[in-house]
Design an enzyme around this catalytic site. Structure first.
Site, PDB file in Angstrom:
ATOM      1  N   CYS A  54       1.237 -13.388  42.280  1.00 38.16           N
ATOM      2  CA  CYS A  54       2.677 -13.117  42.348  1.00 38.16           C
ATOM      3  C   CYS A  54       3.344 -13.401  41.000  1.00 38.16           C
ATOM      4  O   CYS A  54       3.013 -14.362  40.312  1.00 38.16           O
ATOM      5  CB  CYS A  54       3.305 -13.971  43.441  1.00 38.16           C
ATOM      6  SG  CYS A  54       5.063 -13.629  43.666  1.00 38.16           S
ATOM      7  N   CYS A  58       7.977 -19.856  41.494  1.00 33.40           N
ATOM      8  CA  CYS A  58       8.321 -20.862  42.512  1.00 33.40           C
ATOM      9  C   CYS A  58       7.395 -22.069  42.292  1.00 33.40           C
ATOM     10  O   CYS A  58       6.168 -21.937  42.420  1.00 33.40           O
ATOM     11  CB  CYS A  58       8.122 -20.281  43.904  1.00 33.40           C
ATOM     12  SG  CYS A  58       8.911 -18.657  44.079  1.00 33.40           S
ATOM     13  N   CYS A  61       4.494 -23.058  44.710  1.00 31.46           N
ATOM     14  CA  CYS A  61       3.638 -22.049  45.341  1.00 31.46           C
ATOM     15  C   CYS A  61       2.311 -21.799  44.645  1.00 31.46           C
ATOM     16  O   CYS A  61       2.256 -21.431  43.465  1.00 31.46           O
ATOM     17  CB  CYS A  61       4.406 -20.736  45.461  1.00 31.46           C
ATOM     18  SG  CYS A  61       3.462 -19.498  46.399  1.00 31.46           S
ATOM     19  N   CYS A  98       3.316 -13.690  61.984  1.00 25.75           N
ATOM     20  CA  CYS A  98       4.104 -13.614  60.753  1.00 25.75           C
ATOM     21  C   CYS A  98       3.186 -13.191  59.608  1.00 25.75           C
ATOM     22  O   CYS A  98       2.195 -13.855  59.318  1.00 25.75           O
ATOM     23  CB  CYS A  98       4.738 -14.978  60.464  1.00 25.75           C
ATOM     24  SG  CYS A  98       5.690 -14.973  58.937  1.00 25.75           S
ATOM     25  N   CYS A 130       6.845 -10.687  62.618  1.00 25.02           N
ATOM     26  CA  CYS A 130       7.695 -11.214  61.554  1.00 25.02           C
ATOM     27  C   CYS A 130       7.020 -10.866  60.226  1.00 25.02           C
ATOM     28  O   CYS A 130       5.796 -10.806  60.155  1.00 25.02           O
ATOM     29  CB  CYS A 130       7.792 -12.726  61.717  1.00 25.02           C
ATOM     30  SG  CYS A 130       8.662 -13.542  60.360  1.00 25.02           S
ATOM     31  N   CYS A 190      14.937 -15.478  59.918  1.00 27.32           N
ATOM     32  CA  CYS A 190      14.226 -16.750  59.887  1.00 27.32           C
ATOM     33  C   CYS A 190      14.400 -17.281  58.468  1.00 27.32           C
ATOM     34  O   CYS A 190      13.912 -16.674  57.515  1.00 27.32           O
ATOM     35  CB  CYS A 190      12.752 -16.503  60.207  1.00 27.32           C
ATOM     36  SG  CYS A 190      11.710 -17.945  59.940  1.00 27.32           S
ATOM     37  N   ARG A 262      11.573 -24.738  63.360  1.00 25.04           N
ATOM     38  CA  ARG A 262      10.105 -24.724  63.238  1.00 25.04           C
ATOM     39  C   ARG A 262       9.599 -25.862  62.356  1.00 25.04           C
ATOM     40  O   ARG A 262       9.983 -25.988  61.193  1.00 25.04           O
ATOM     41  CB  ARG A 262       9.651 -23.361  62.676  1.00 25.04           C
ATOM     42  CG  ARG A 262       8.137 -23.195  62.635  1.00 25.04           C
ATOM     43  CD  ARG A 262       7.704 -21.753  62.433  1.00 25.04           C
ATOM     44  NE  ARG A 262       8.278 -20.889  63.449  1.00 25.04           N
ATOM     45  CZ  ARG A 262       9.183 -19.950  63.218  1.00 25.04           C
ATOM     46  NH1 ARG A 262       9.587 -19.717  61.995  1.00 25.04           N
ATOM     47  NH2 ARG A 262       9.663 -19.236  64.202  1.00 25.04           N
TER      48      ARG A 262
HETATM   49  N1  SAM Z   1       6.739 -14.080  48.617  1.00 25.87           N
HETATM   50  C1  SAM Z   1       7.638 -14.194  49.694  1.00 25.87           C
HETATM   51  C2  SAM Z   1       8.804 -15.098  49.393  1.00 25.87           C
HETATM   52  O1  SAM Z   1       8.672 -15.973  48.541  1.00 25.87           O
HETATM   53  O2  SAM Z   1       9.823 -14.938  50.033  1.00 25.87           O
HETATM   54  C3  SAM Z   1       6.978 -14.643  50.979  1.00 25.87           C
HETATM   55  C4  SAM Z   1       5.860 -15.665  50.966  1.00 25.87           C
HETATM   56  S1  SAM Z   1       6.315 -17.312  50.490  1.00 25.87           S
HETATM   57  C5  SAM Z   1       4.749 -18.065  50.275  1.00 25.87           C
HETATM   58  C6  SAM Z   1       7.032 -17.994  51.962  1.00 25.87           C
HETATM   59  C7  SAM Z   1       7.540 -19.403  51.926  1.00 25.87           C
HETATM   60  O3  SAM Z   1       6.460 -20.312  51.993  1.00 25.87           O
HETATM   61  C8  SAM Z   1       8.317 -19.865  50.725  1.00 25.87           C
HETATM   62  O4  SAM Z   1       9.644 -19.436  50.730  1.00 25.87           O
HETATM   63  C9  SAM Z   1       8.236 -21.384  50.857  1.00 25.87           C
HETATM   64  O5  SAM Z   1       9.346 -21.861  51.589  1.00 25.87           O
HETATM   65  C10 SAM Z   1       6.938 -21.607  51.652  1.00 25.87           C
HETATM   66  N2  SAM Z   1       5.934 -22.294  50.832  1.00 25.87           N
HETATM   67  C11 SAM Z   1       5.198 -21.761  49.836  1.00 25.87           C
HETATM   68  N3  SAM Z   1       4.376 -22.683  49.289  1.00 25.87           N
HETATM   69  C12 SAM Z   1       4.606 -23.850  49.944  1.00 25.87           C
HETATM   70  C13 SAM Z   1       4.078 -25.169  49.819  1.00 25.87           C
HETATM   71  N4  SAM Z   1       3.181 -25.478  48.902  1.00 25.87           N
HETATM   72  N5  SAM Z   1       4.539 -26.116  50.664  1.00 25.87           N
HETATM   73  C14 SAM Z   1       5.464 -25.809  51.606  1.00 25.87           C
HETATM   74  N6  SAM Z   1       5.999 -24.573  51.761  1.00 25.87           N
HETATM   75  C15 SAM Z   1       5.593 -23.603  50.935  1.00 25.87           C
HETATM   76  C1  DTB Z   2       7.624 -20.806  56.108  1.00 23.93           C
HETATM   77  O1  DTB Z   2       8.758 -21.324  56.090  1.00 23.93           O
HETATM   78  N1  DTB Z   2       6.496 -21.477  55.938  1.00 23.93           N
HETATM   79  C2  DTB Z   2       5.356 -20.594  55.973  1.00 23.93           C
HETATM   80  C3  DTB Z   2       6.004 -19.217  56.327  1.00 23.93           C
HETATM   81  N2  DTB Z   2       7.400 -19.519  56.307  1.00 23.93           N
HETATM   82  C4  DTB Z   2       5.671 -18.020  55.568  1.00 23.93           C
HETATM   83  C5  DTB Z   2       4.538 -20.626  54.732  1.00 23.93           C
HETATM   84  C6  DTB Z   2       4.027 -21.996  54.393  1.00 23.93           C
HETATM   85  C7  DTB Z   2       3.121 -21.850  53.211  1.00 23.93           C
HETATM   86  C8  DTB Z   2       2.463 -23.163  52.840  1.00 23.93           C
HETATM   87  C9  DTB Z   2       1.607 -23.016  51.646  1.00 23.93           C
HETATM   88  C10 DTB Z   2       0.463 -22.082  51.779  1.00 23.93           C
HETATM   89  O2  DTB Z   2      -0.302 -22.139  52.777  1.00 23.93           O
HETATM   90  O3  DTB Z   2       0.240 -21.271  50.860  1.00 23.93           O
HETATM   91 FE1  SF4 Z   3       5.621 -15.403  45.003  1.00 23.42          FE
HETATM   92 FE2  SF4 Z   3       4.963 -17.715  46.149  1.00 23.42          FE
HETATM   93 FE3  SF4 Z   3       7.383 -17.388  45.133  1.00 23.42          FE
HETATM   94 FE4  SF4 Z   3       6.711 -16.044  47.371  1.00 23.42          FE
HETATM   95  S1  SF4 Z   3       6.896 -18.261  47.161  1.00 23.42           S
HETATM   96  S2  SF4 Z   3       7.781 -15.229  45.578  1.00 23.42           S
HETATM   97  S3  SF4 Z   3       4.523 -15.688  46.939  1.00 23.42           S
HETATM   98  S4  SF4 Z   3       5.445 -17.379  43.976  1.00 23.42           S
END
Ligand code: SAM
Ligand code: DTB
Ligand code: SF4
Length: 334
Positions: A54, A58, A61, A98, A130, A190, A262
Site C-alpha cells: 500500500c 499509516c 500498518c 468483511c 462489508c 462502520c 466491536r
Molecule cells: N486500506 C483501507 C483503509 O486504510 O481504510 C482498509 C484496510 S485498513 C488495514 C483497516 C483498518 O485496520 C485501519 O483503518 C486500522 O484502523 C486497522 N489497523 C490496521 N493495522 C492495525 C494494527 N496494527 N493494529 C490495530 N488496528 C490496525
Molecule cells: C477494523 O477496525 N479492524 C480490522 C477491520 N476493521 C478491517 C482490521 C484490523 C487489522 C489488524 C492488523 C492486521 O491484521 O493487519
Molecule cells: Fe494502506 Fe494500511 Fe493505511 Fe489501509 S491502513 S491505507 S492498508 S497503509
C-alpha cells in the site's frame, strides 16, 4: 446520551471516560441492557482480499509498502477464493464477511469490477457483506451499494488533531468525505479507531465525540487495540492496558447506545477475563477466525469456549434491518 439531536461535547464525554472504572462499567452495562440484547454478539470474519504494497504511511500498518514487515503480499484474490472463505466463515457462525484491501483508494478498473462480483457472490450466501477498500467516490459507493454491500468500514483511527502524527498521506477530511459518500449510497457505516498509538485520553474522547455527533451515527464502531508489528513506526508501543480498553468500550457504549461496538484487533493480547469485562461494558461484536488481516486472532475453539462460558450467542445476519434484507432478497431474485 441516547439523544441523537443535540451535539455531545468533549467535556461531557471526558466526564464519562474518567468515571471511576466500576461505576463506568455498571453504567455502560445498564445502557447496553436498555438498548440491546446483552447475550447476543455479532460475529464478523475478516478476509484480506489484497494484501500489502500500500502507498500510504499509516504508522500502525504492516501493509504499507514503505515499511519492512514480514507479511505475505498478494494481489487481488479470485471470486472463487473469496466465496470459499465466506462459506468457511459462515460455518463458523459468522454473520458478516468483511473484505479488506490494502488500497489508498478504489480505482475504476478491472480489480474494482472483481470486488463488485465478490460482493454479489457473498451477498447471495445470505451473509452481511462489508468492505474496507480505502477512499471511495460517490459513484463507486453507489456501485458497491447496487452490488448488495451492507456495510463499509472506514476508520477515523484517532482525533482530527492527532491524525497528522499517525498518517501524512491523506487528511481527516478525506476520511470524513468517504464516510459521507458511503451514507449517500445508503450503505451502513462502520467507523472507529485504534487505541495504544501514543494518543492522549483527549484524542480518544475527541474521536468518540466526532463519531457520536455524526447524523446518523455509525451503525458499528470498531475499537482496535494497537497490534504493534515489527517494522512499523509503532513497533515499540507498549500493549494497551486492558483497563483502557474497557474504559474506551464502556464510553463508546454510553455515548452510542444502539451502535454495534466491536471489540476488534488486539484480542490475542487480552485474557478471557479482560474480554469478559469488555462484553460486560457493552461490546457486542468481534472478529472471529484465526487471522485478522495479516496478524493473528484467537482461534475458533478458544472463542467458542469463551462464548459458552459467558453465555453469549452469535447474532443472526441482517437483524434489525428489514430494508437491507429486502434489498438482498431482491438481488438474490434477479
Ligand atoms: N486500506 C483501507 C483503509 O486504510 O481504510 C482498509 C484496510 S485498513 C488495514 C483497516 C483498518 O485496520 C485501519 O483503518 C486500522 O484502523 C486497522 N489497523 C490496521 N493495522 C492495525 C494494527 N496494527 N493494529 C490495530 N488496528 C490496525
Ligand atoms: C477494523 O477496525 N479492524 C480490522 C477491520 N476493521 C478491517 C482490521 C484490523 C487489522 C489488524 C492488523 C492486521 O491484521 O493487519
Ligand atoms: Fe494502506 Fe494500511 Fe493505511 Fe489501509 S491502513 S491505507 S492498508 S497503509
Amino acid at each position: 446520551m441516547s439523544d441523537n439531536t443535540s451535539a455531545l461535547t468533549v467535556d461531557e464525554v471526558s466526564k464519562v471516560y474518567n468515571t471511576p472504572l466500576l461505576e463506568l462499567i455498571y453504567k455502560a452495562a445498564t445502557v447496553h441492557r436498555m438498548h440491546n440484547d446483552p447475550a447476543e454478539v455479532q460475529i464478523s470474519s475478516l478476509i484480506s482480499i489484497k494484501t500489502g504494497g500500500c502507498s500510504e504511511d499509516c504508522s500502525y500498518c504492516p501493509q504499507a509498502a514503505r515499511y519492512n514487515t514480514d507479511i505475505d503480499v498478494h494481489k487481488l484474490m479470485t471470486v472463487d477464493q473469496v466465496t470459499e472463505a465466506a462459506q468457511k466463515a459462515k460455518m463458523g457462525g459468522a454473520s458478516r464477511l468483511c473484505m479488506g484491501a490494502a488500497w489508498r483508494e478504489v480505482r475504476d478498473n478491472r480489480d474494482f469490477d472483481r470486488v463488485l462480483e465478490m460482493v454479489k457472490a457473498v451477498n447471495s450466501m445470505d451473509m452481511e457483506v462489508c468492505c474496507t477498500l480505502g477512499m471511495l467516490t460517490e459513484s463507486q459507493a453507489q456501485k458497491l451499494s447496487d452490488a448488495g454491500l451492507y456495510a463499509y468500514n472506514h476508520n477515523l483511527d484517532t482525533s482530527a488533531e492527532n491524525y497528522k502524527s499517525i498518517i501524512t498521506t491523506r487528511t481527516y477530511d478525506d476520511r470524513l468525505n468517504t464516510i459521507k459518500n458511503v451514507r449517500k449510497a445508503k450503505i451502513t457505516v462502520c467507523s472507529g479507531g485504534i487505541i495504544g498509538m501514543g494518543e492522549s485520553v483527549e484524542d480518544r474522547v475527541k474521536m468518540l465525540v466526532t463519531l457520536a455527533n455524526m447524523k446518523p451515527r455509525p451503525e458499528s464502531v470498531p475499537i482496535n487495540a494497537l497490534v504493534p508489528v515489527e517494522g512499523t513506526p509503532l513497533e515499540d508501543q507498549p500493549l494497551v492496558p486492558i483497563w483502557d480498553m474497557v474504559r474506551m468500550i464502556a464510553t463508546t457504549r454510553i455515548v452510542m447506545p444502539k451502535t454495534v461496538v466491536r471489540l476488534s484487533a488486539g484480542r490475542t493480547q487480552m485474557s478471557a477475563e479482560g474480554q469478559a469485562l469488555c462484553f460486560m461494558a457493552g461490546a457486542n461484536s468481534i472478529f472471529a477466525g484465526d487471522k485478522l488481516l495479516t496478524t493473528p486472532n484467537p482461534d475458533f475453539n478458544a472463542d467458542k469456549e469463551l462464548f459458552n462460558t459467558l453465555g453469549l450467542t452469535a447474532r443472526e445476519p441482517f437483524k434489525n434491518s428489514e430494508r437491507i434484507k429486502a434489498k438482498s432478497t431482491e438481488i438474490l431474485q434477479n
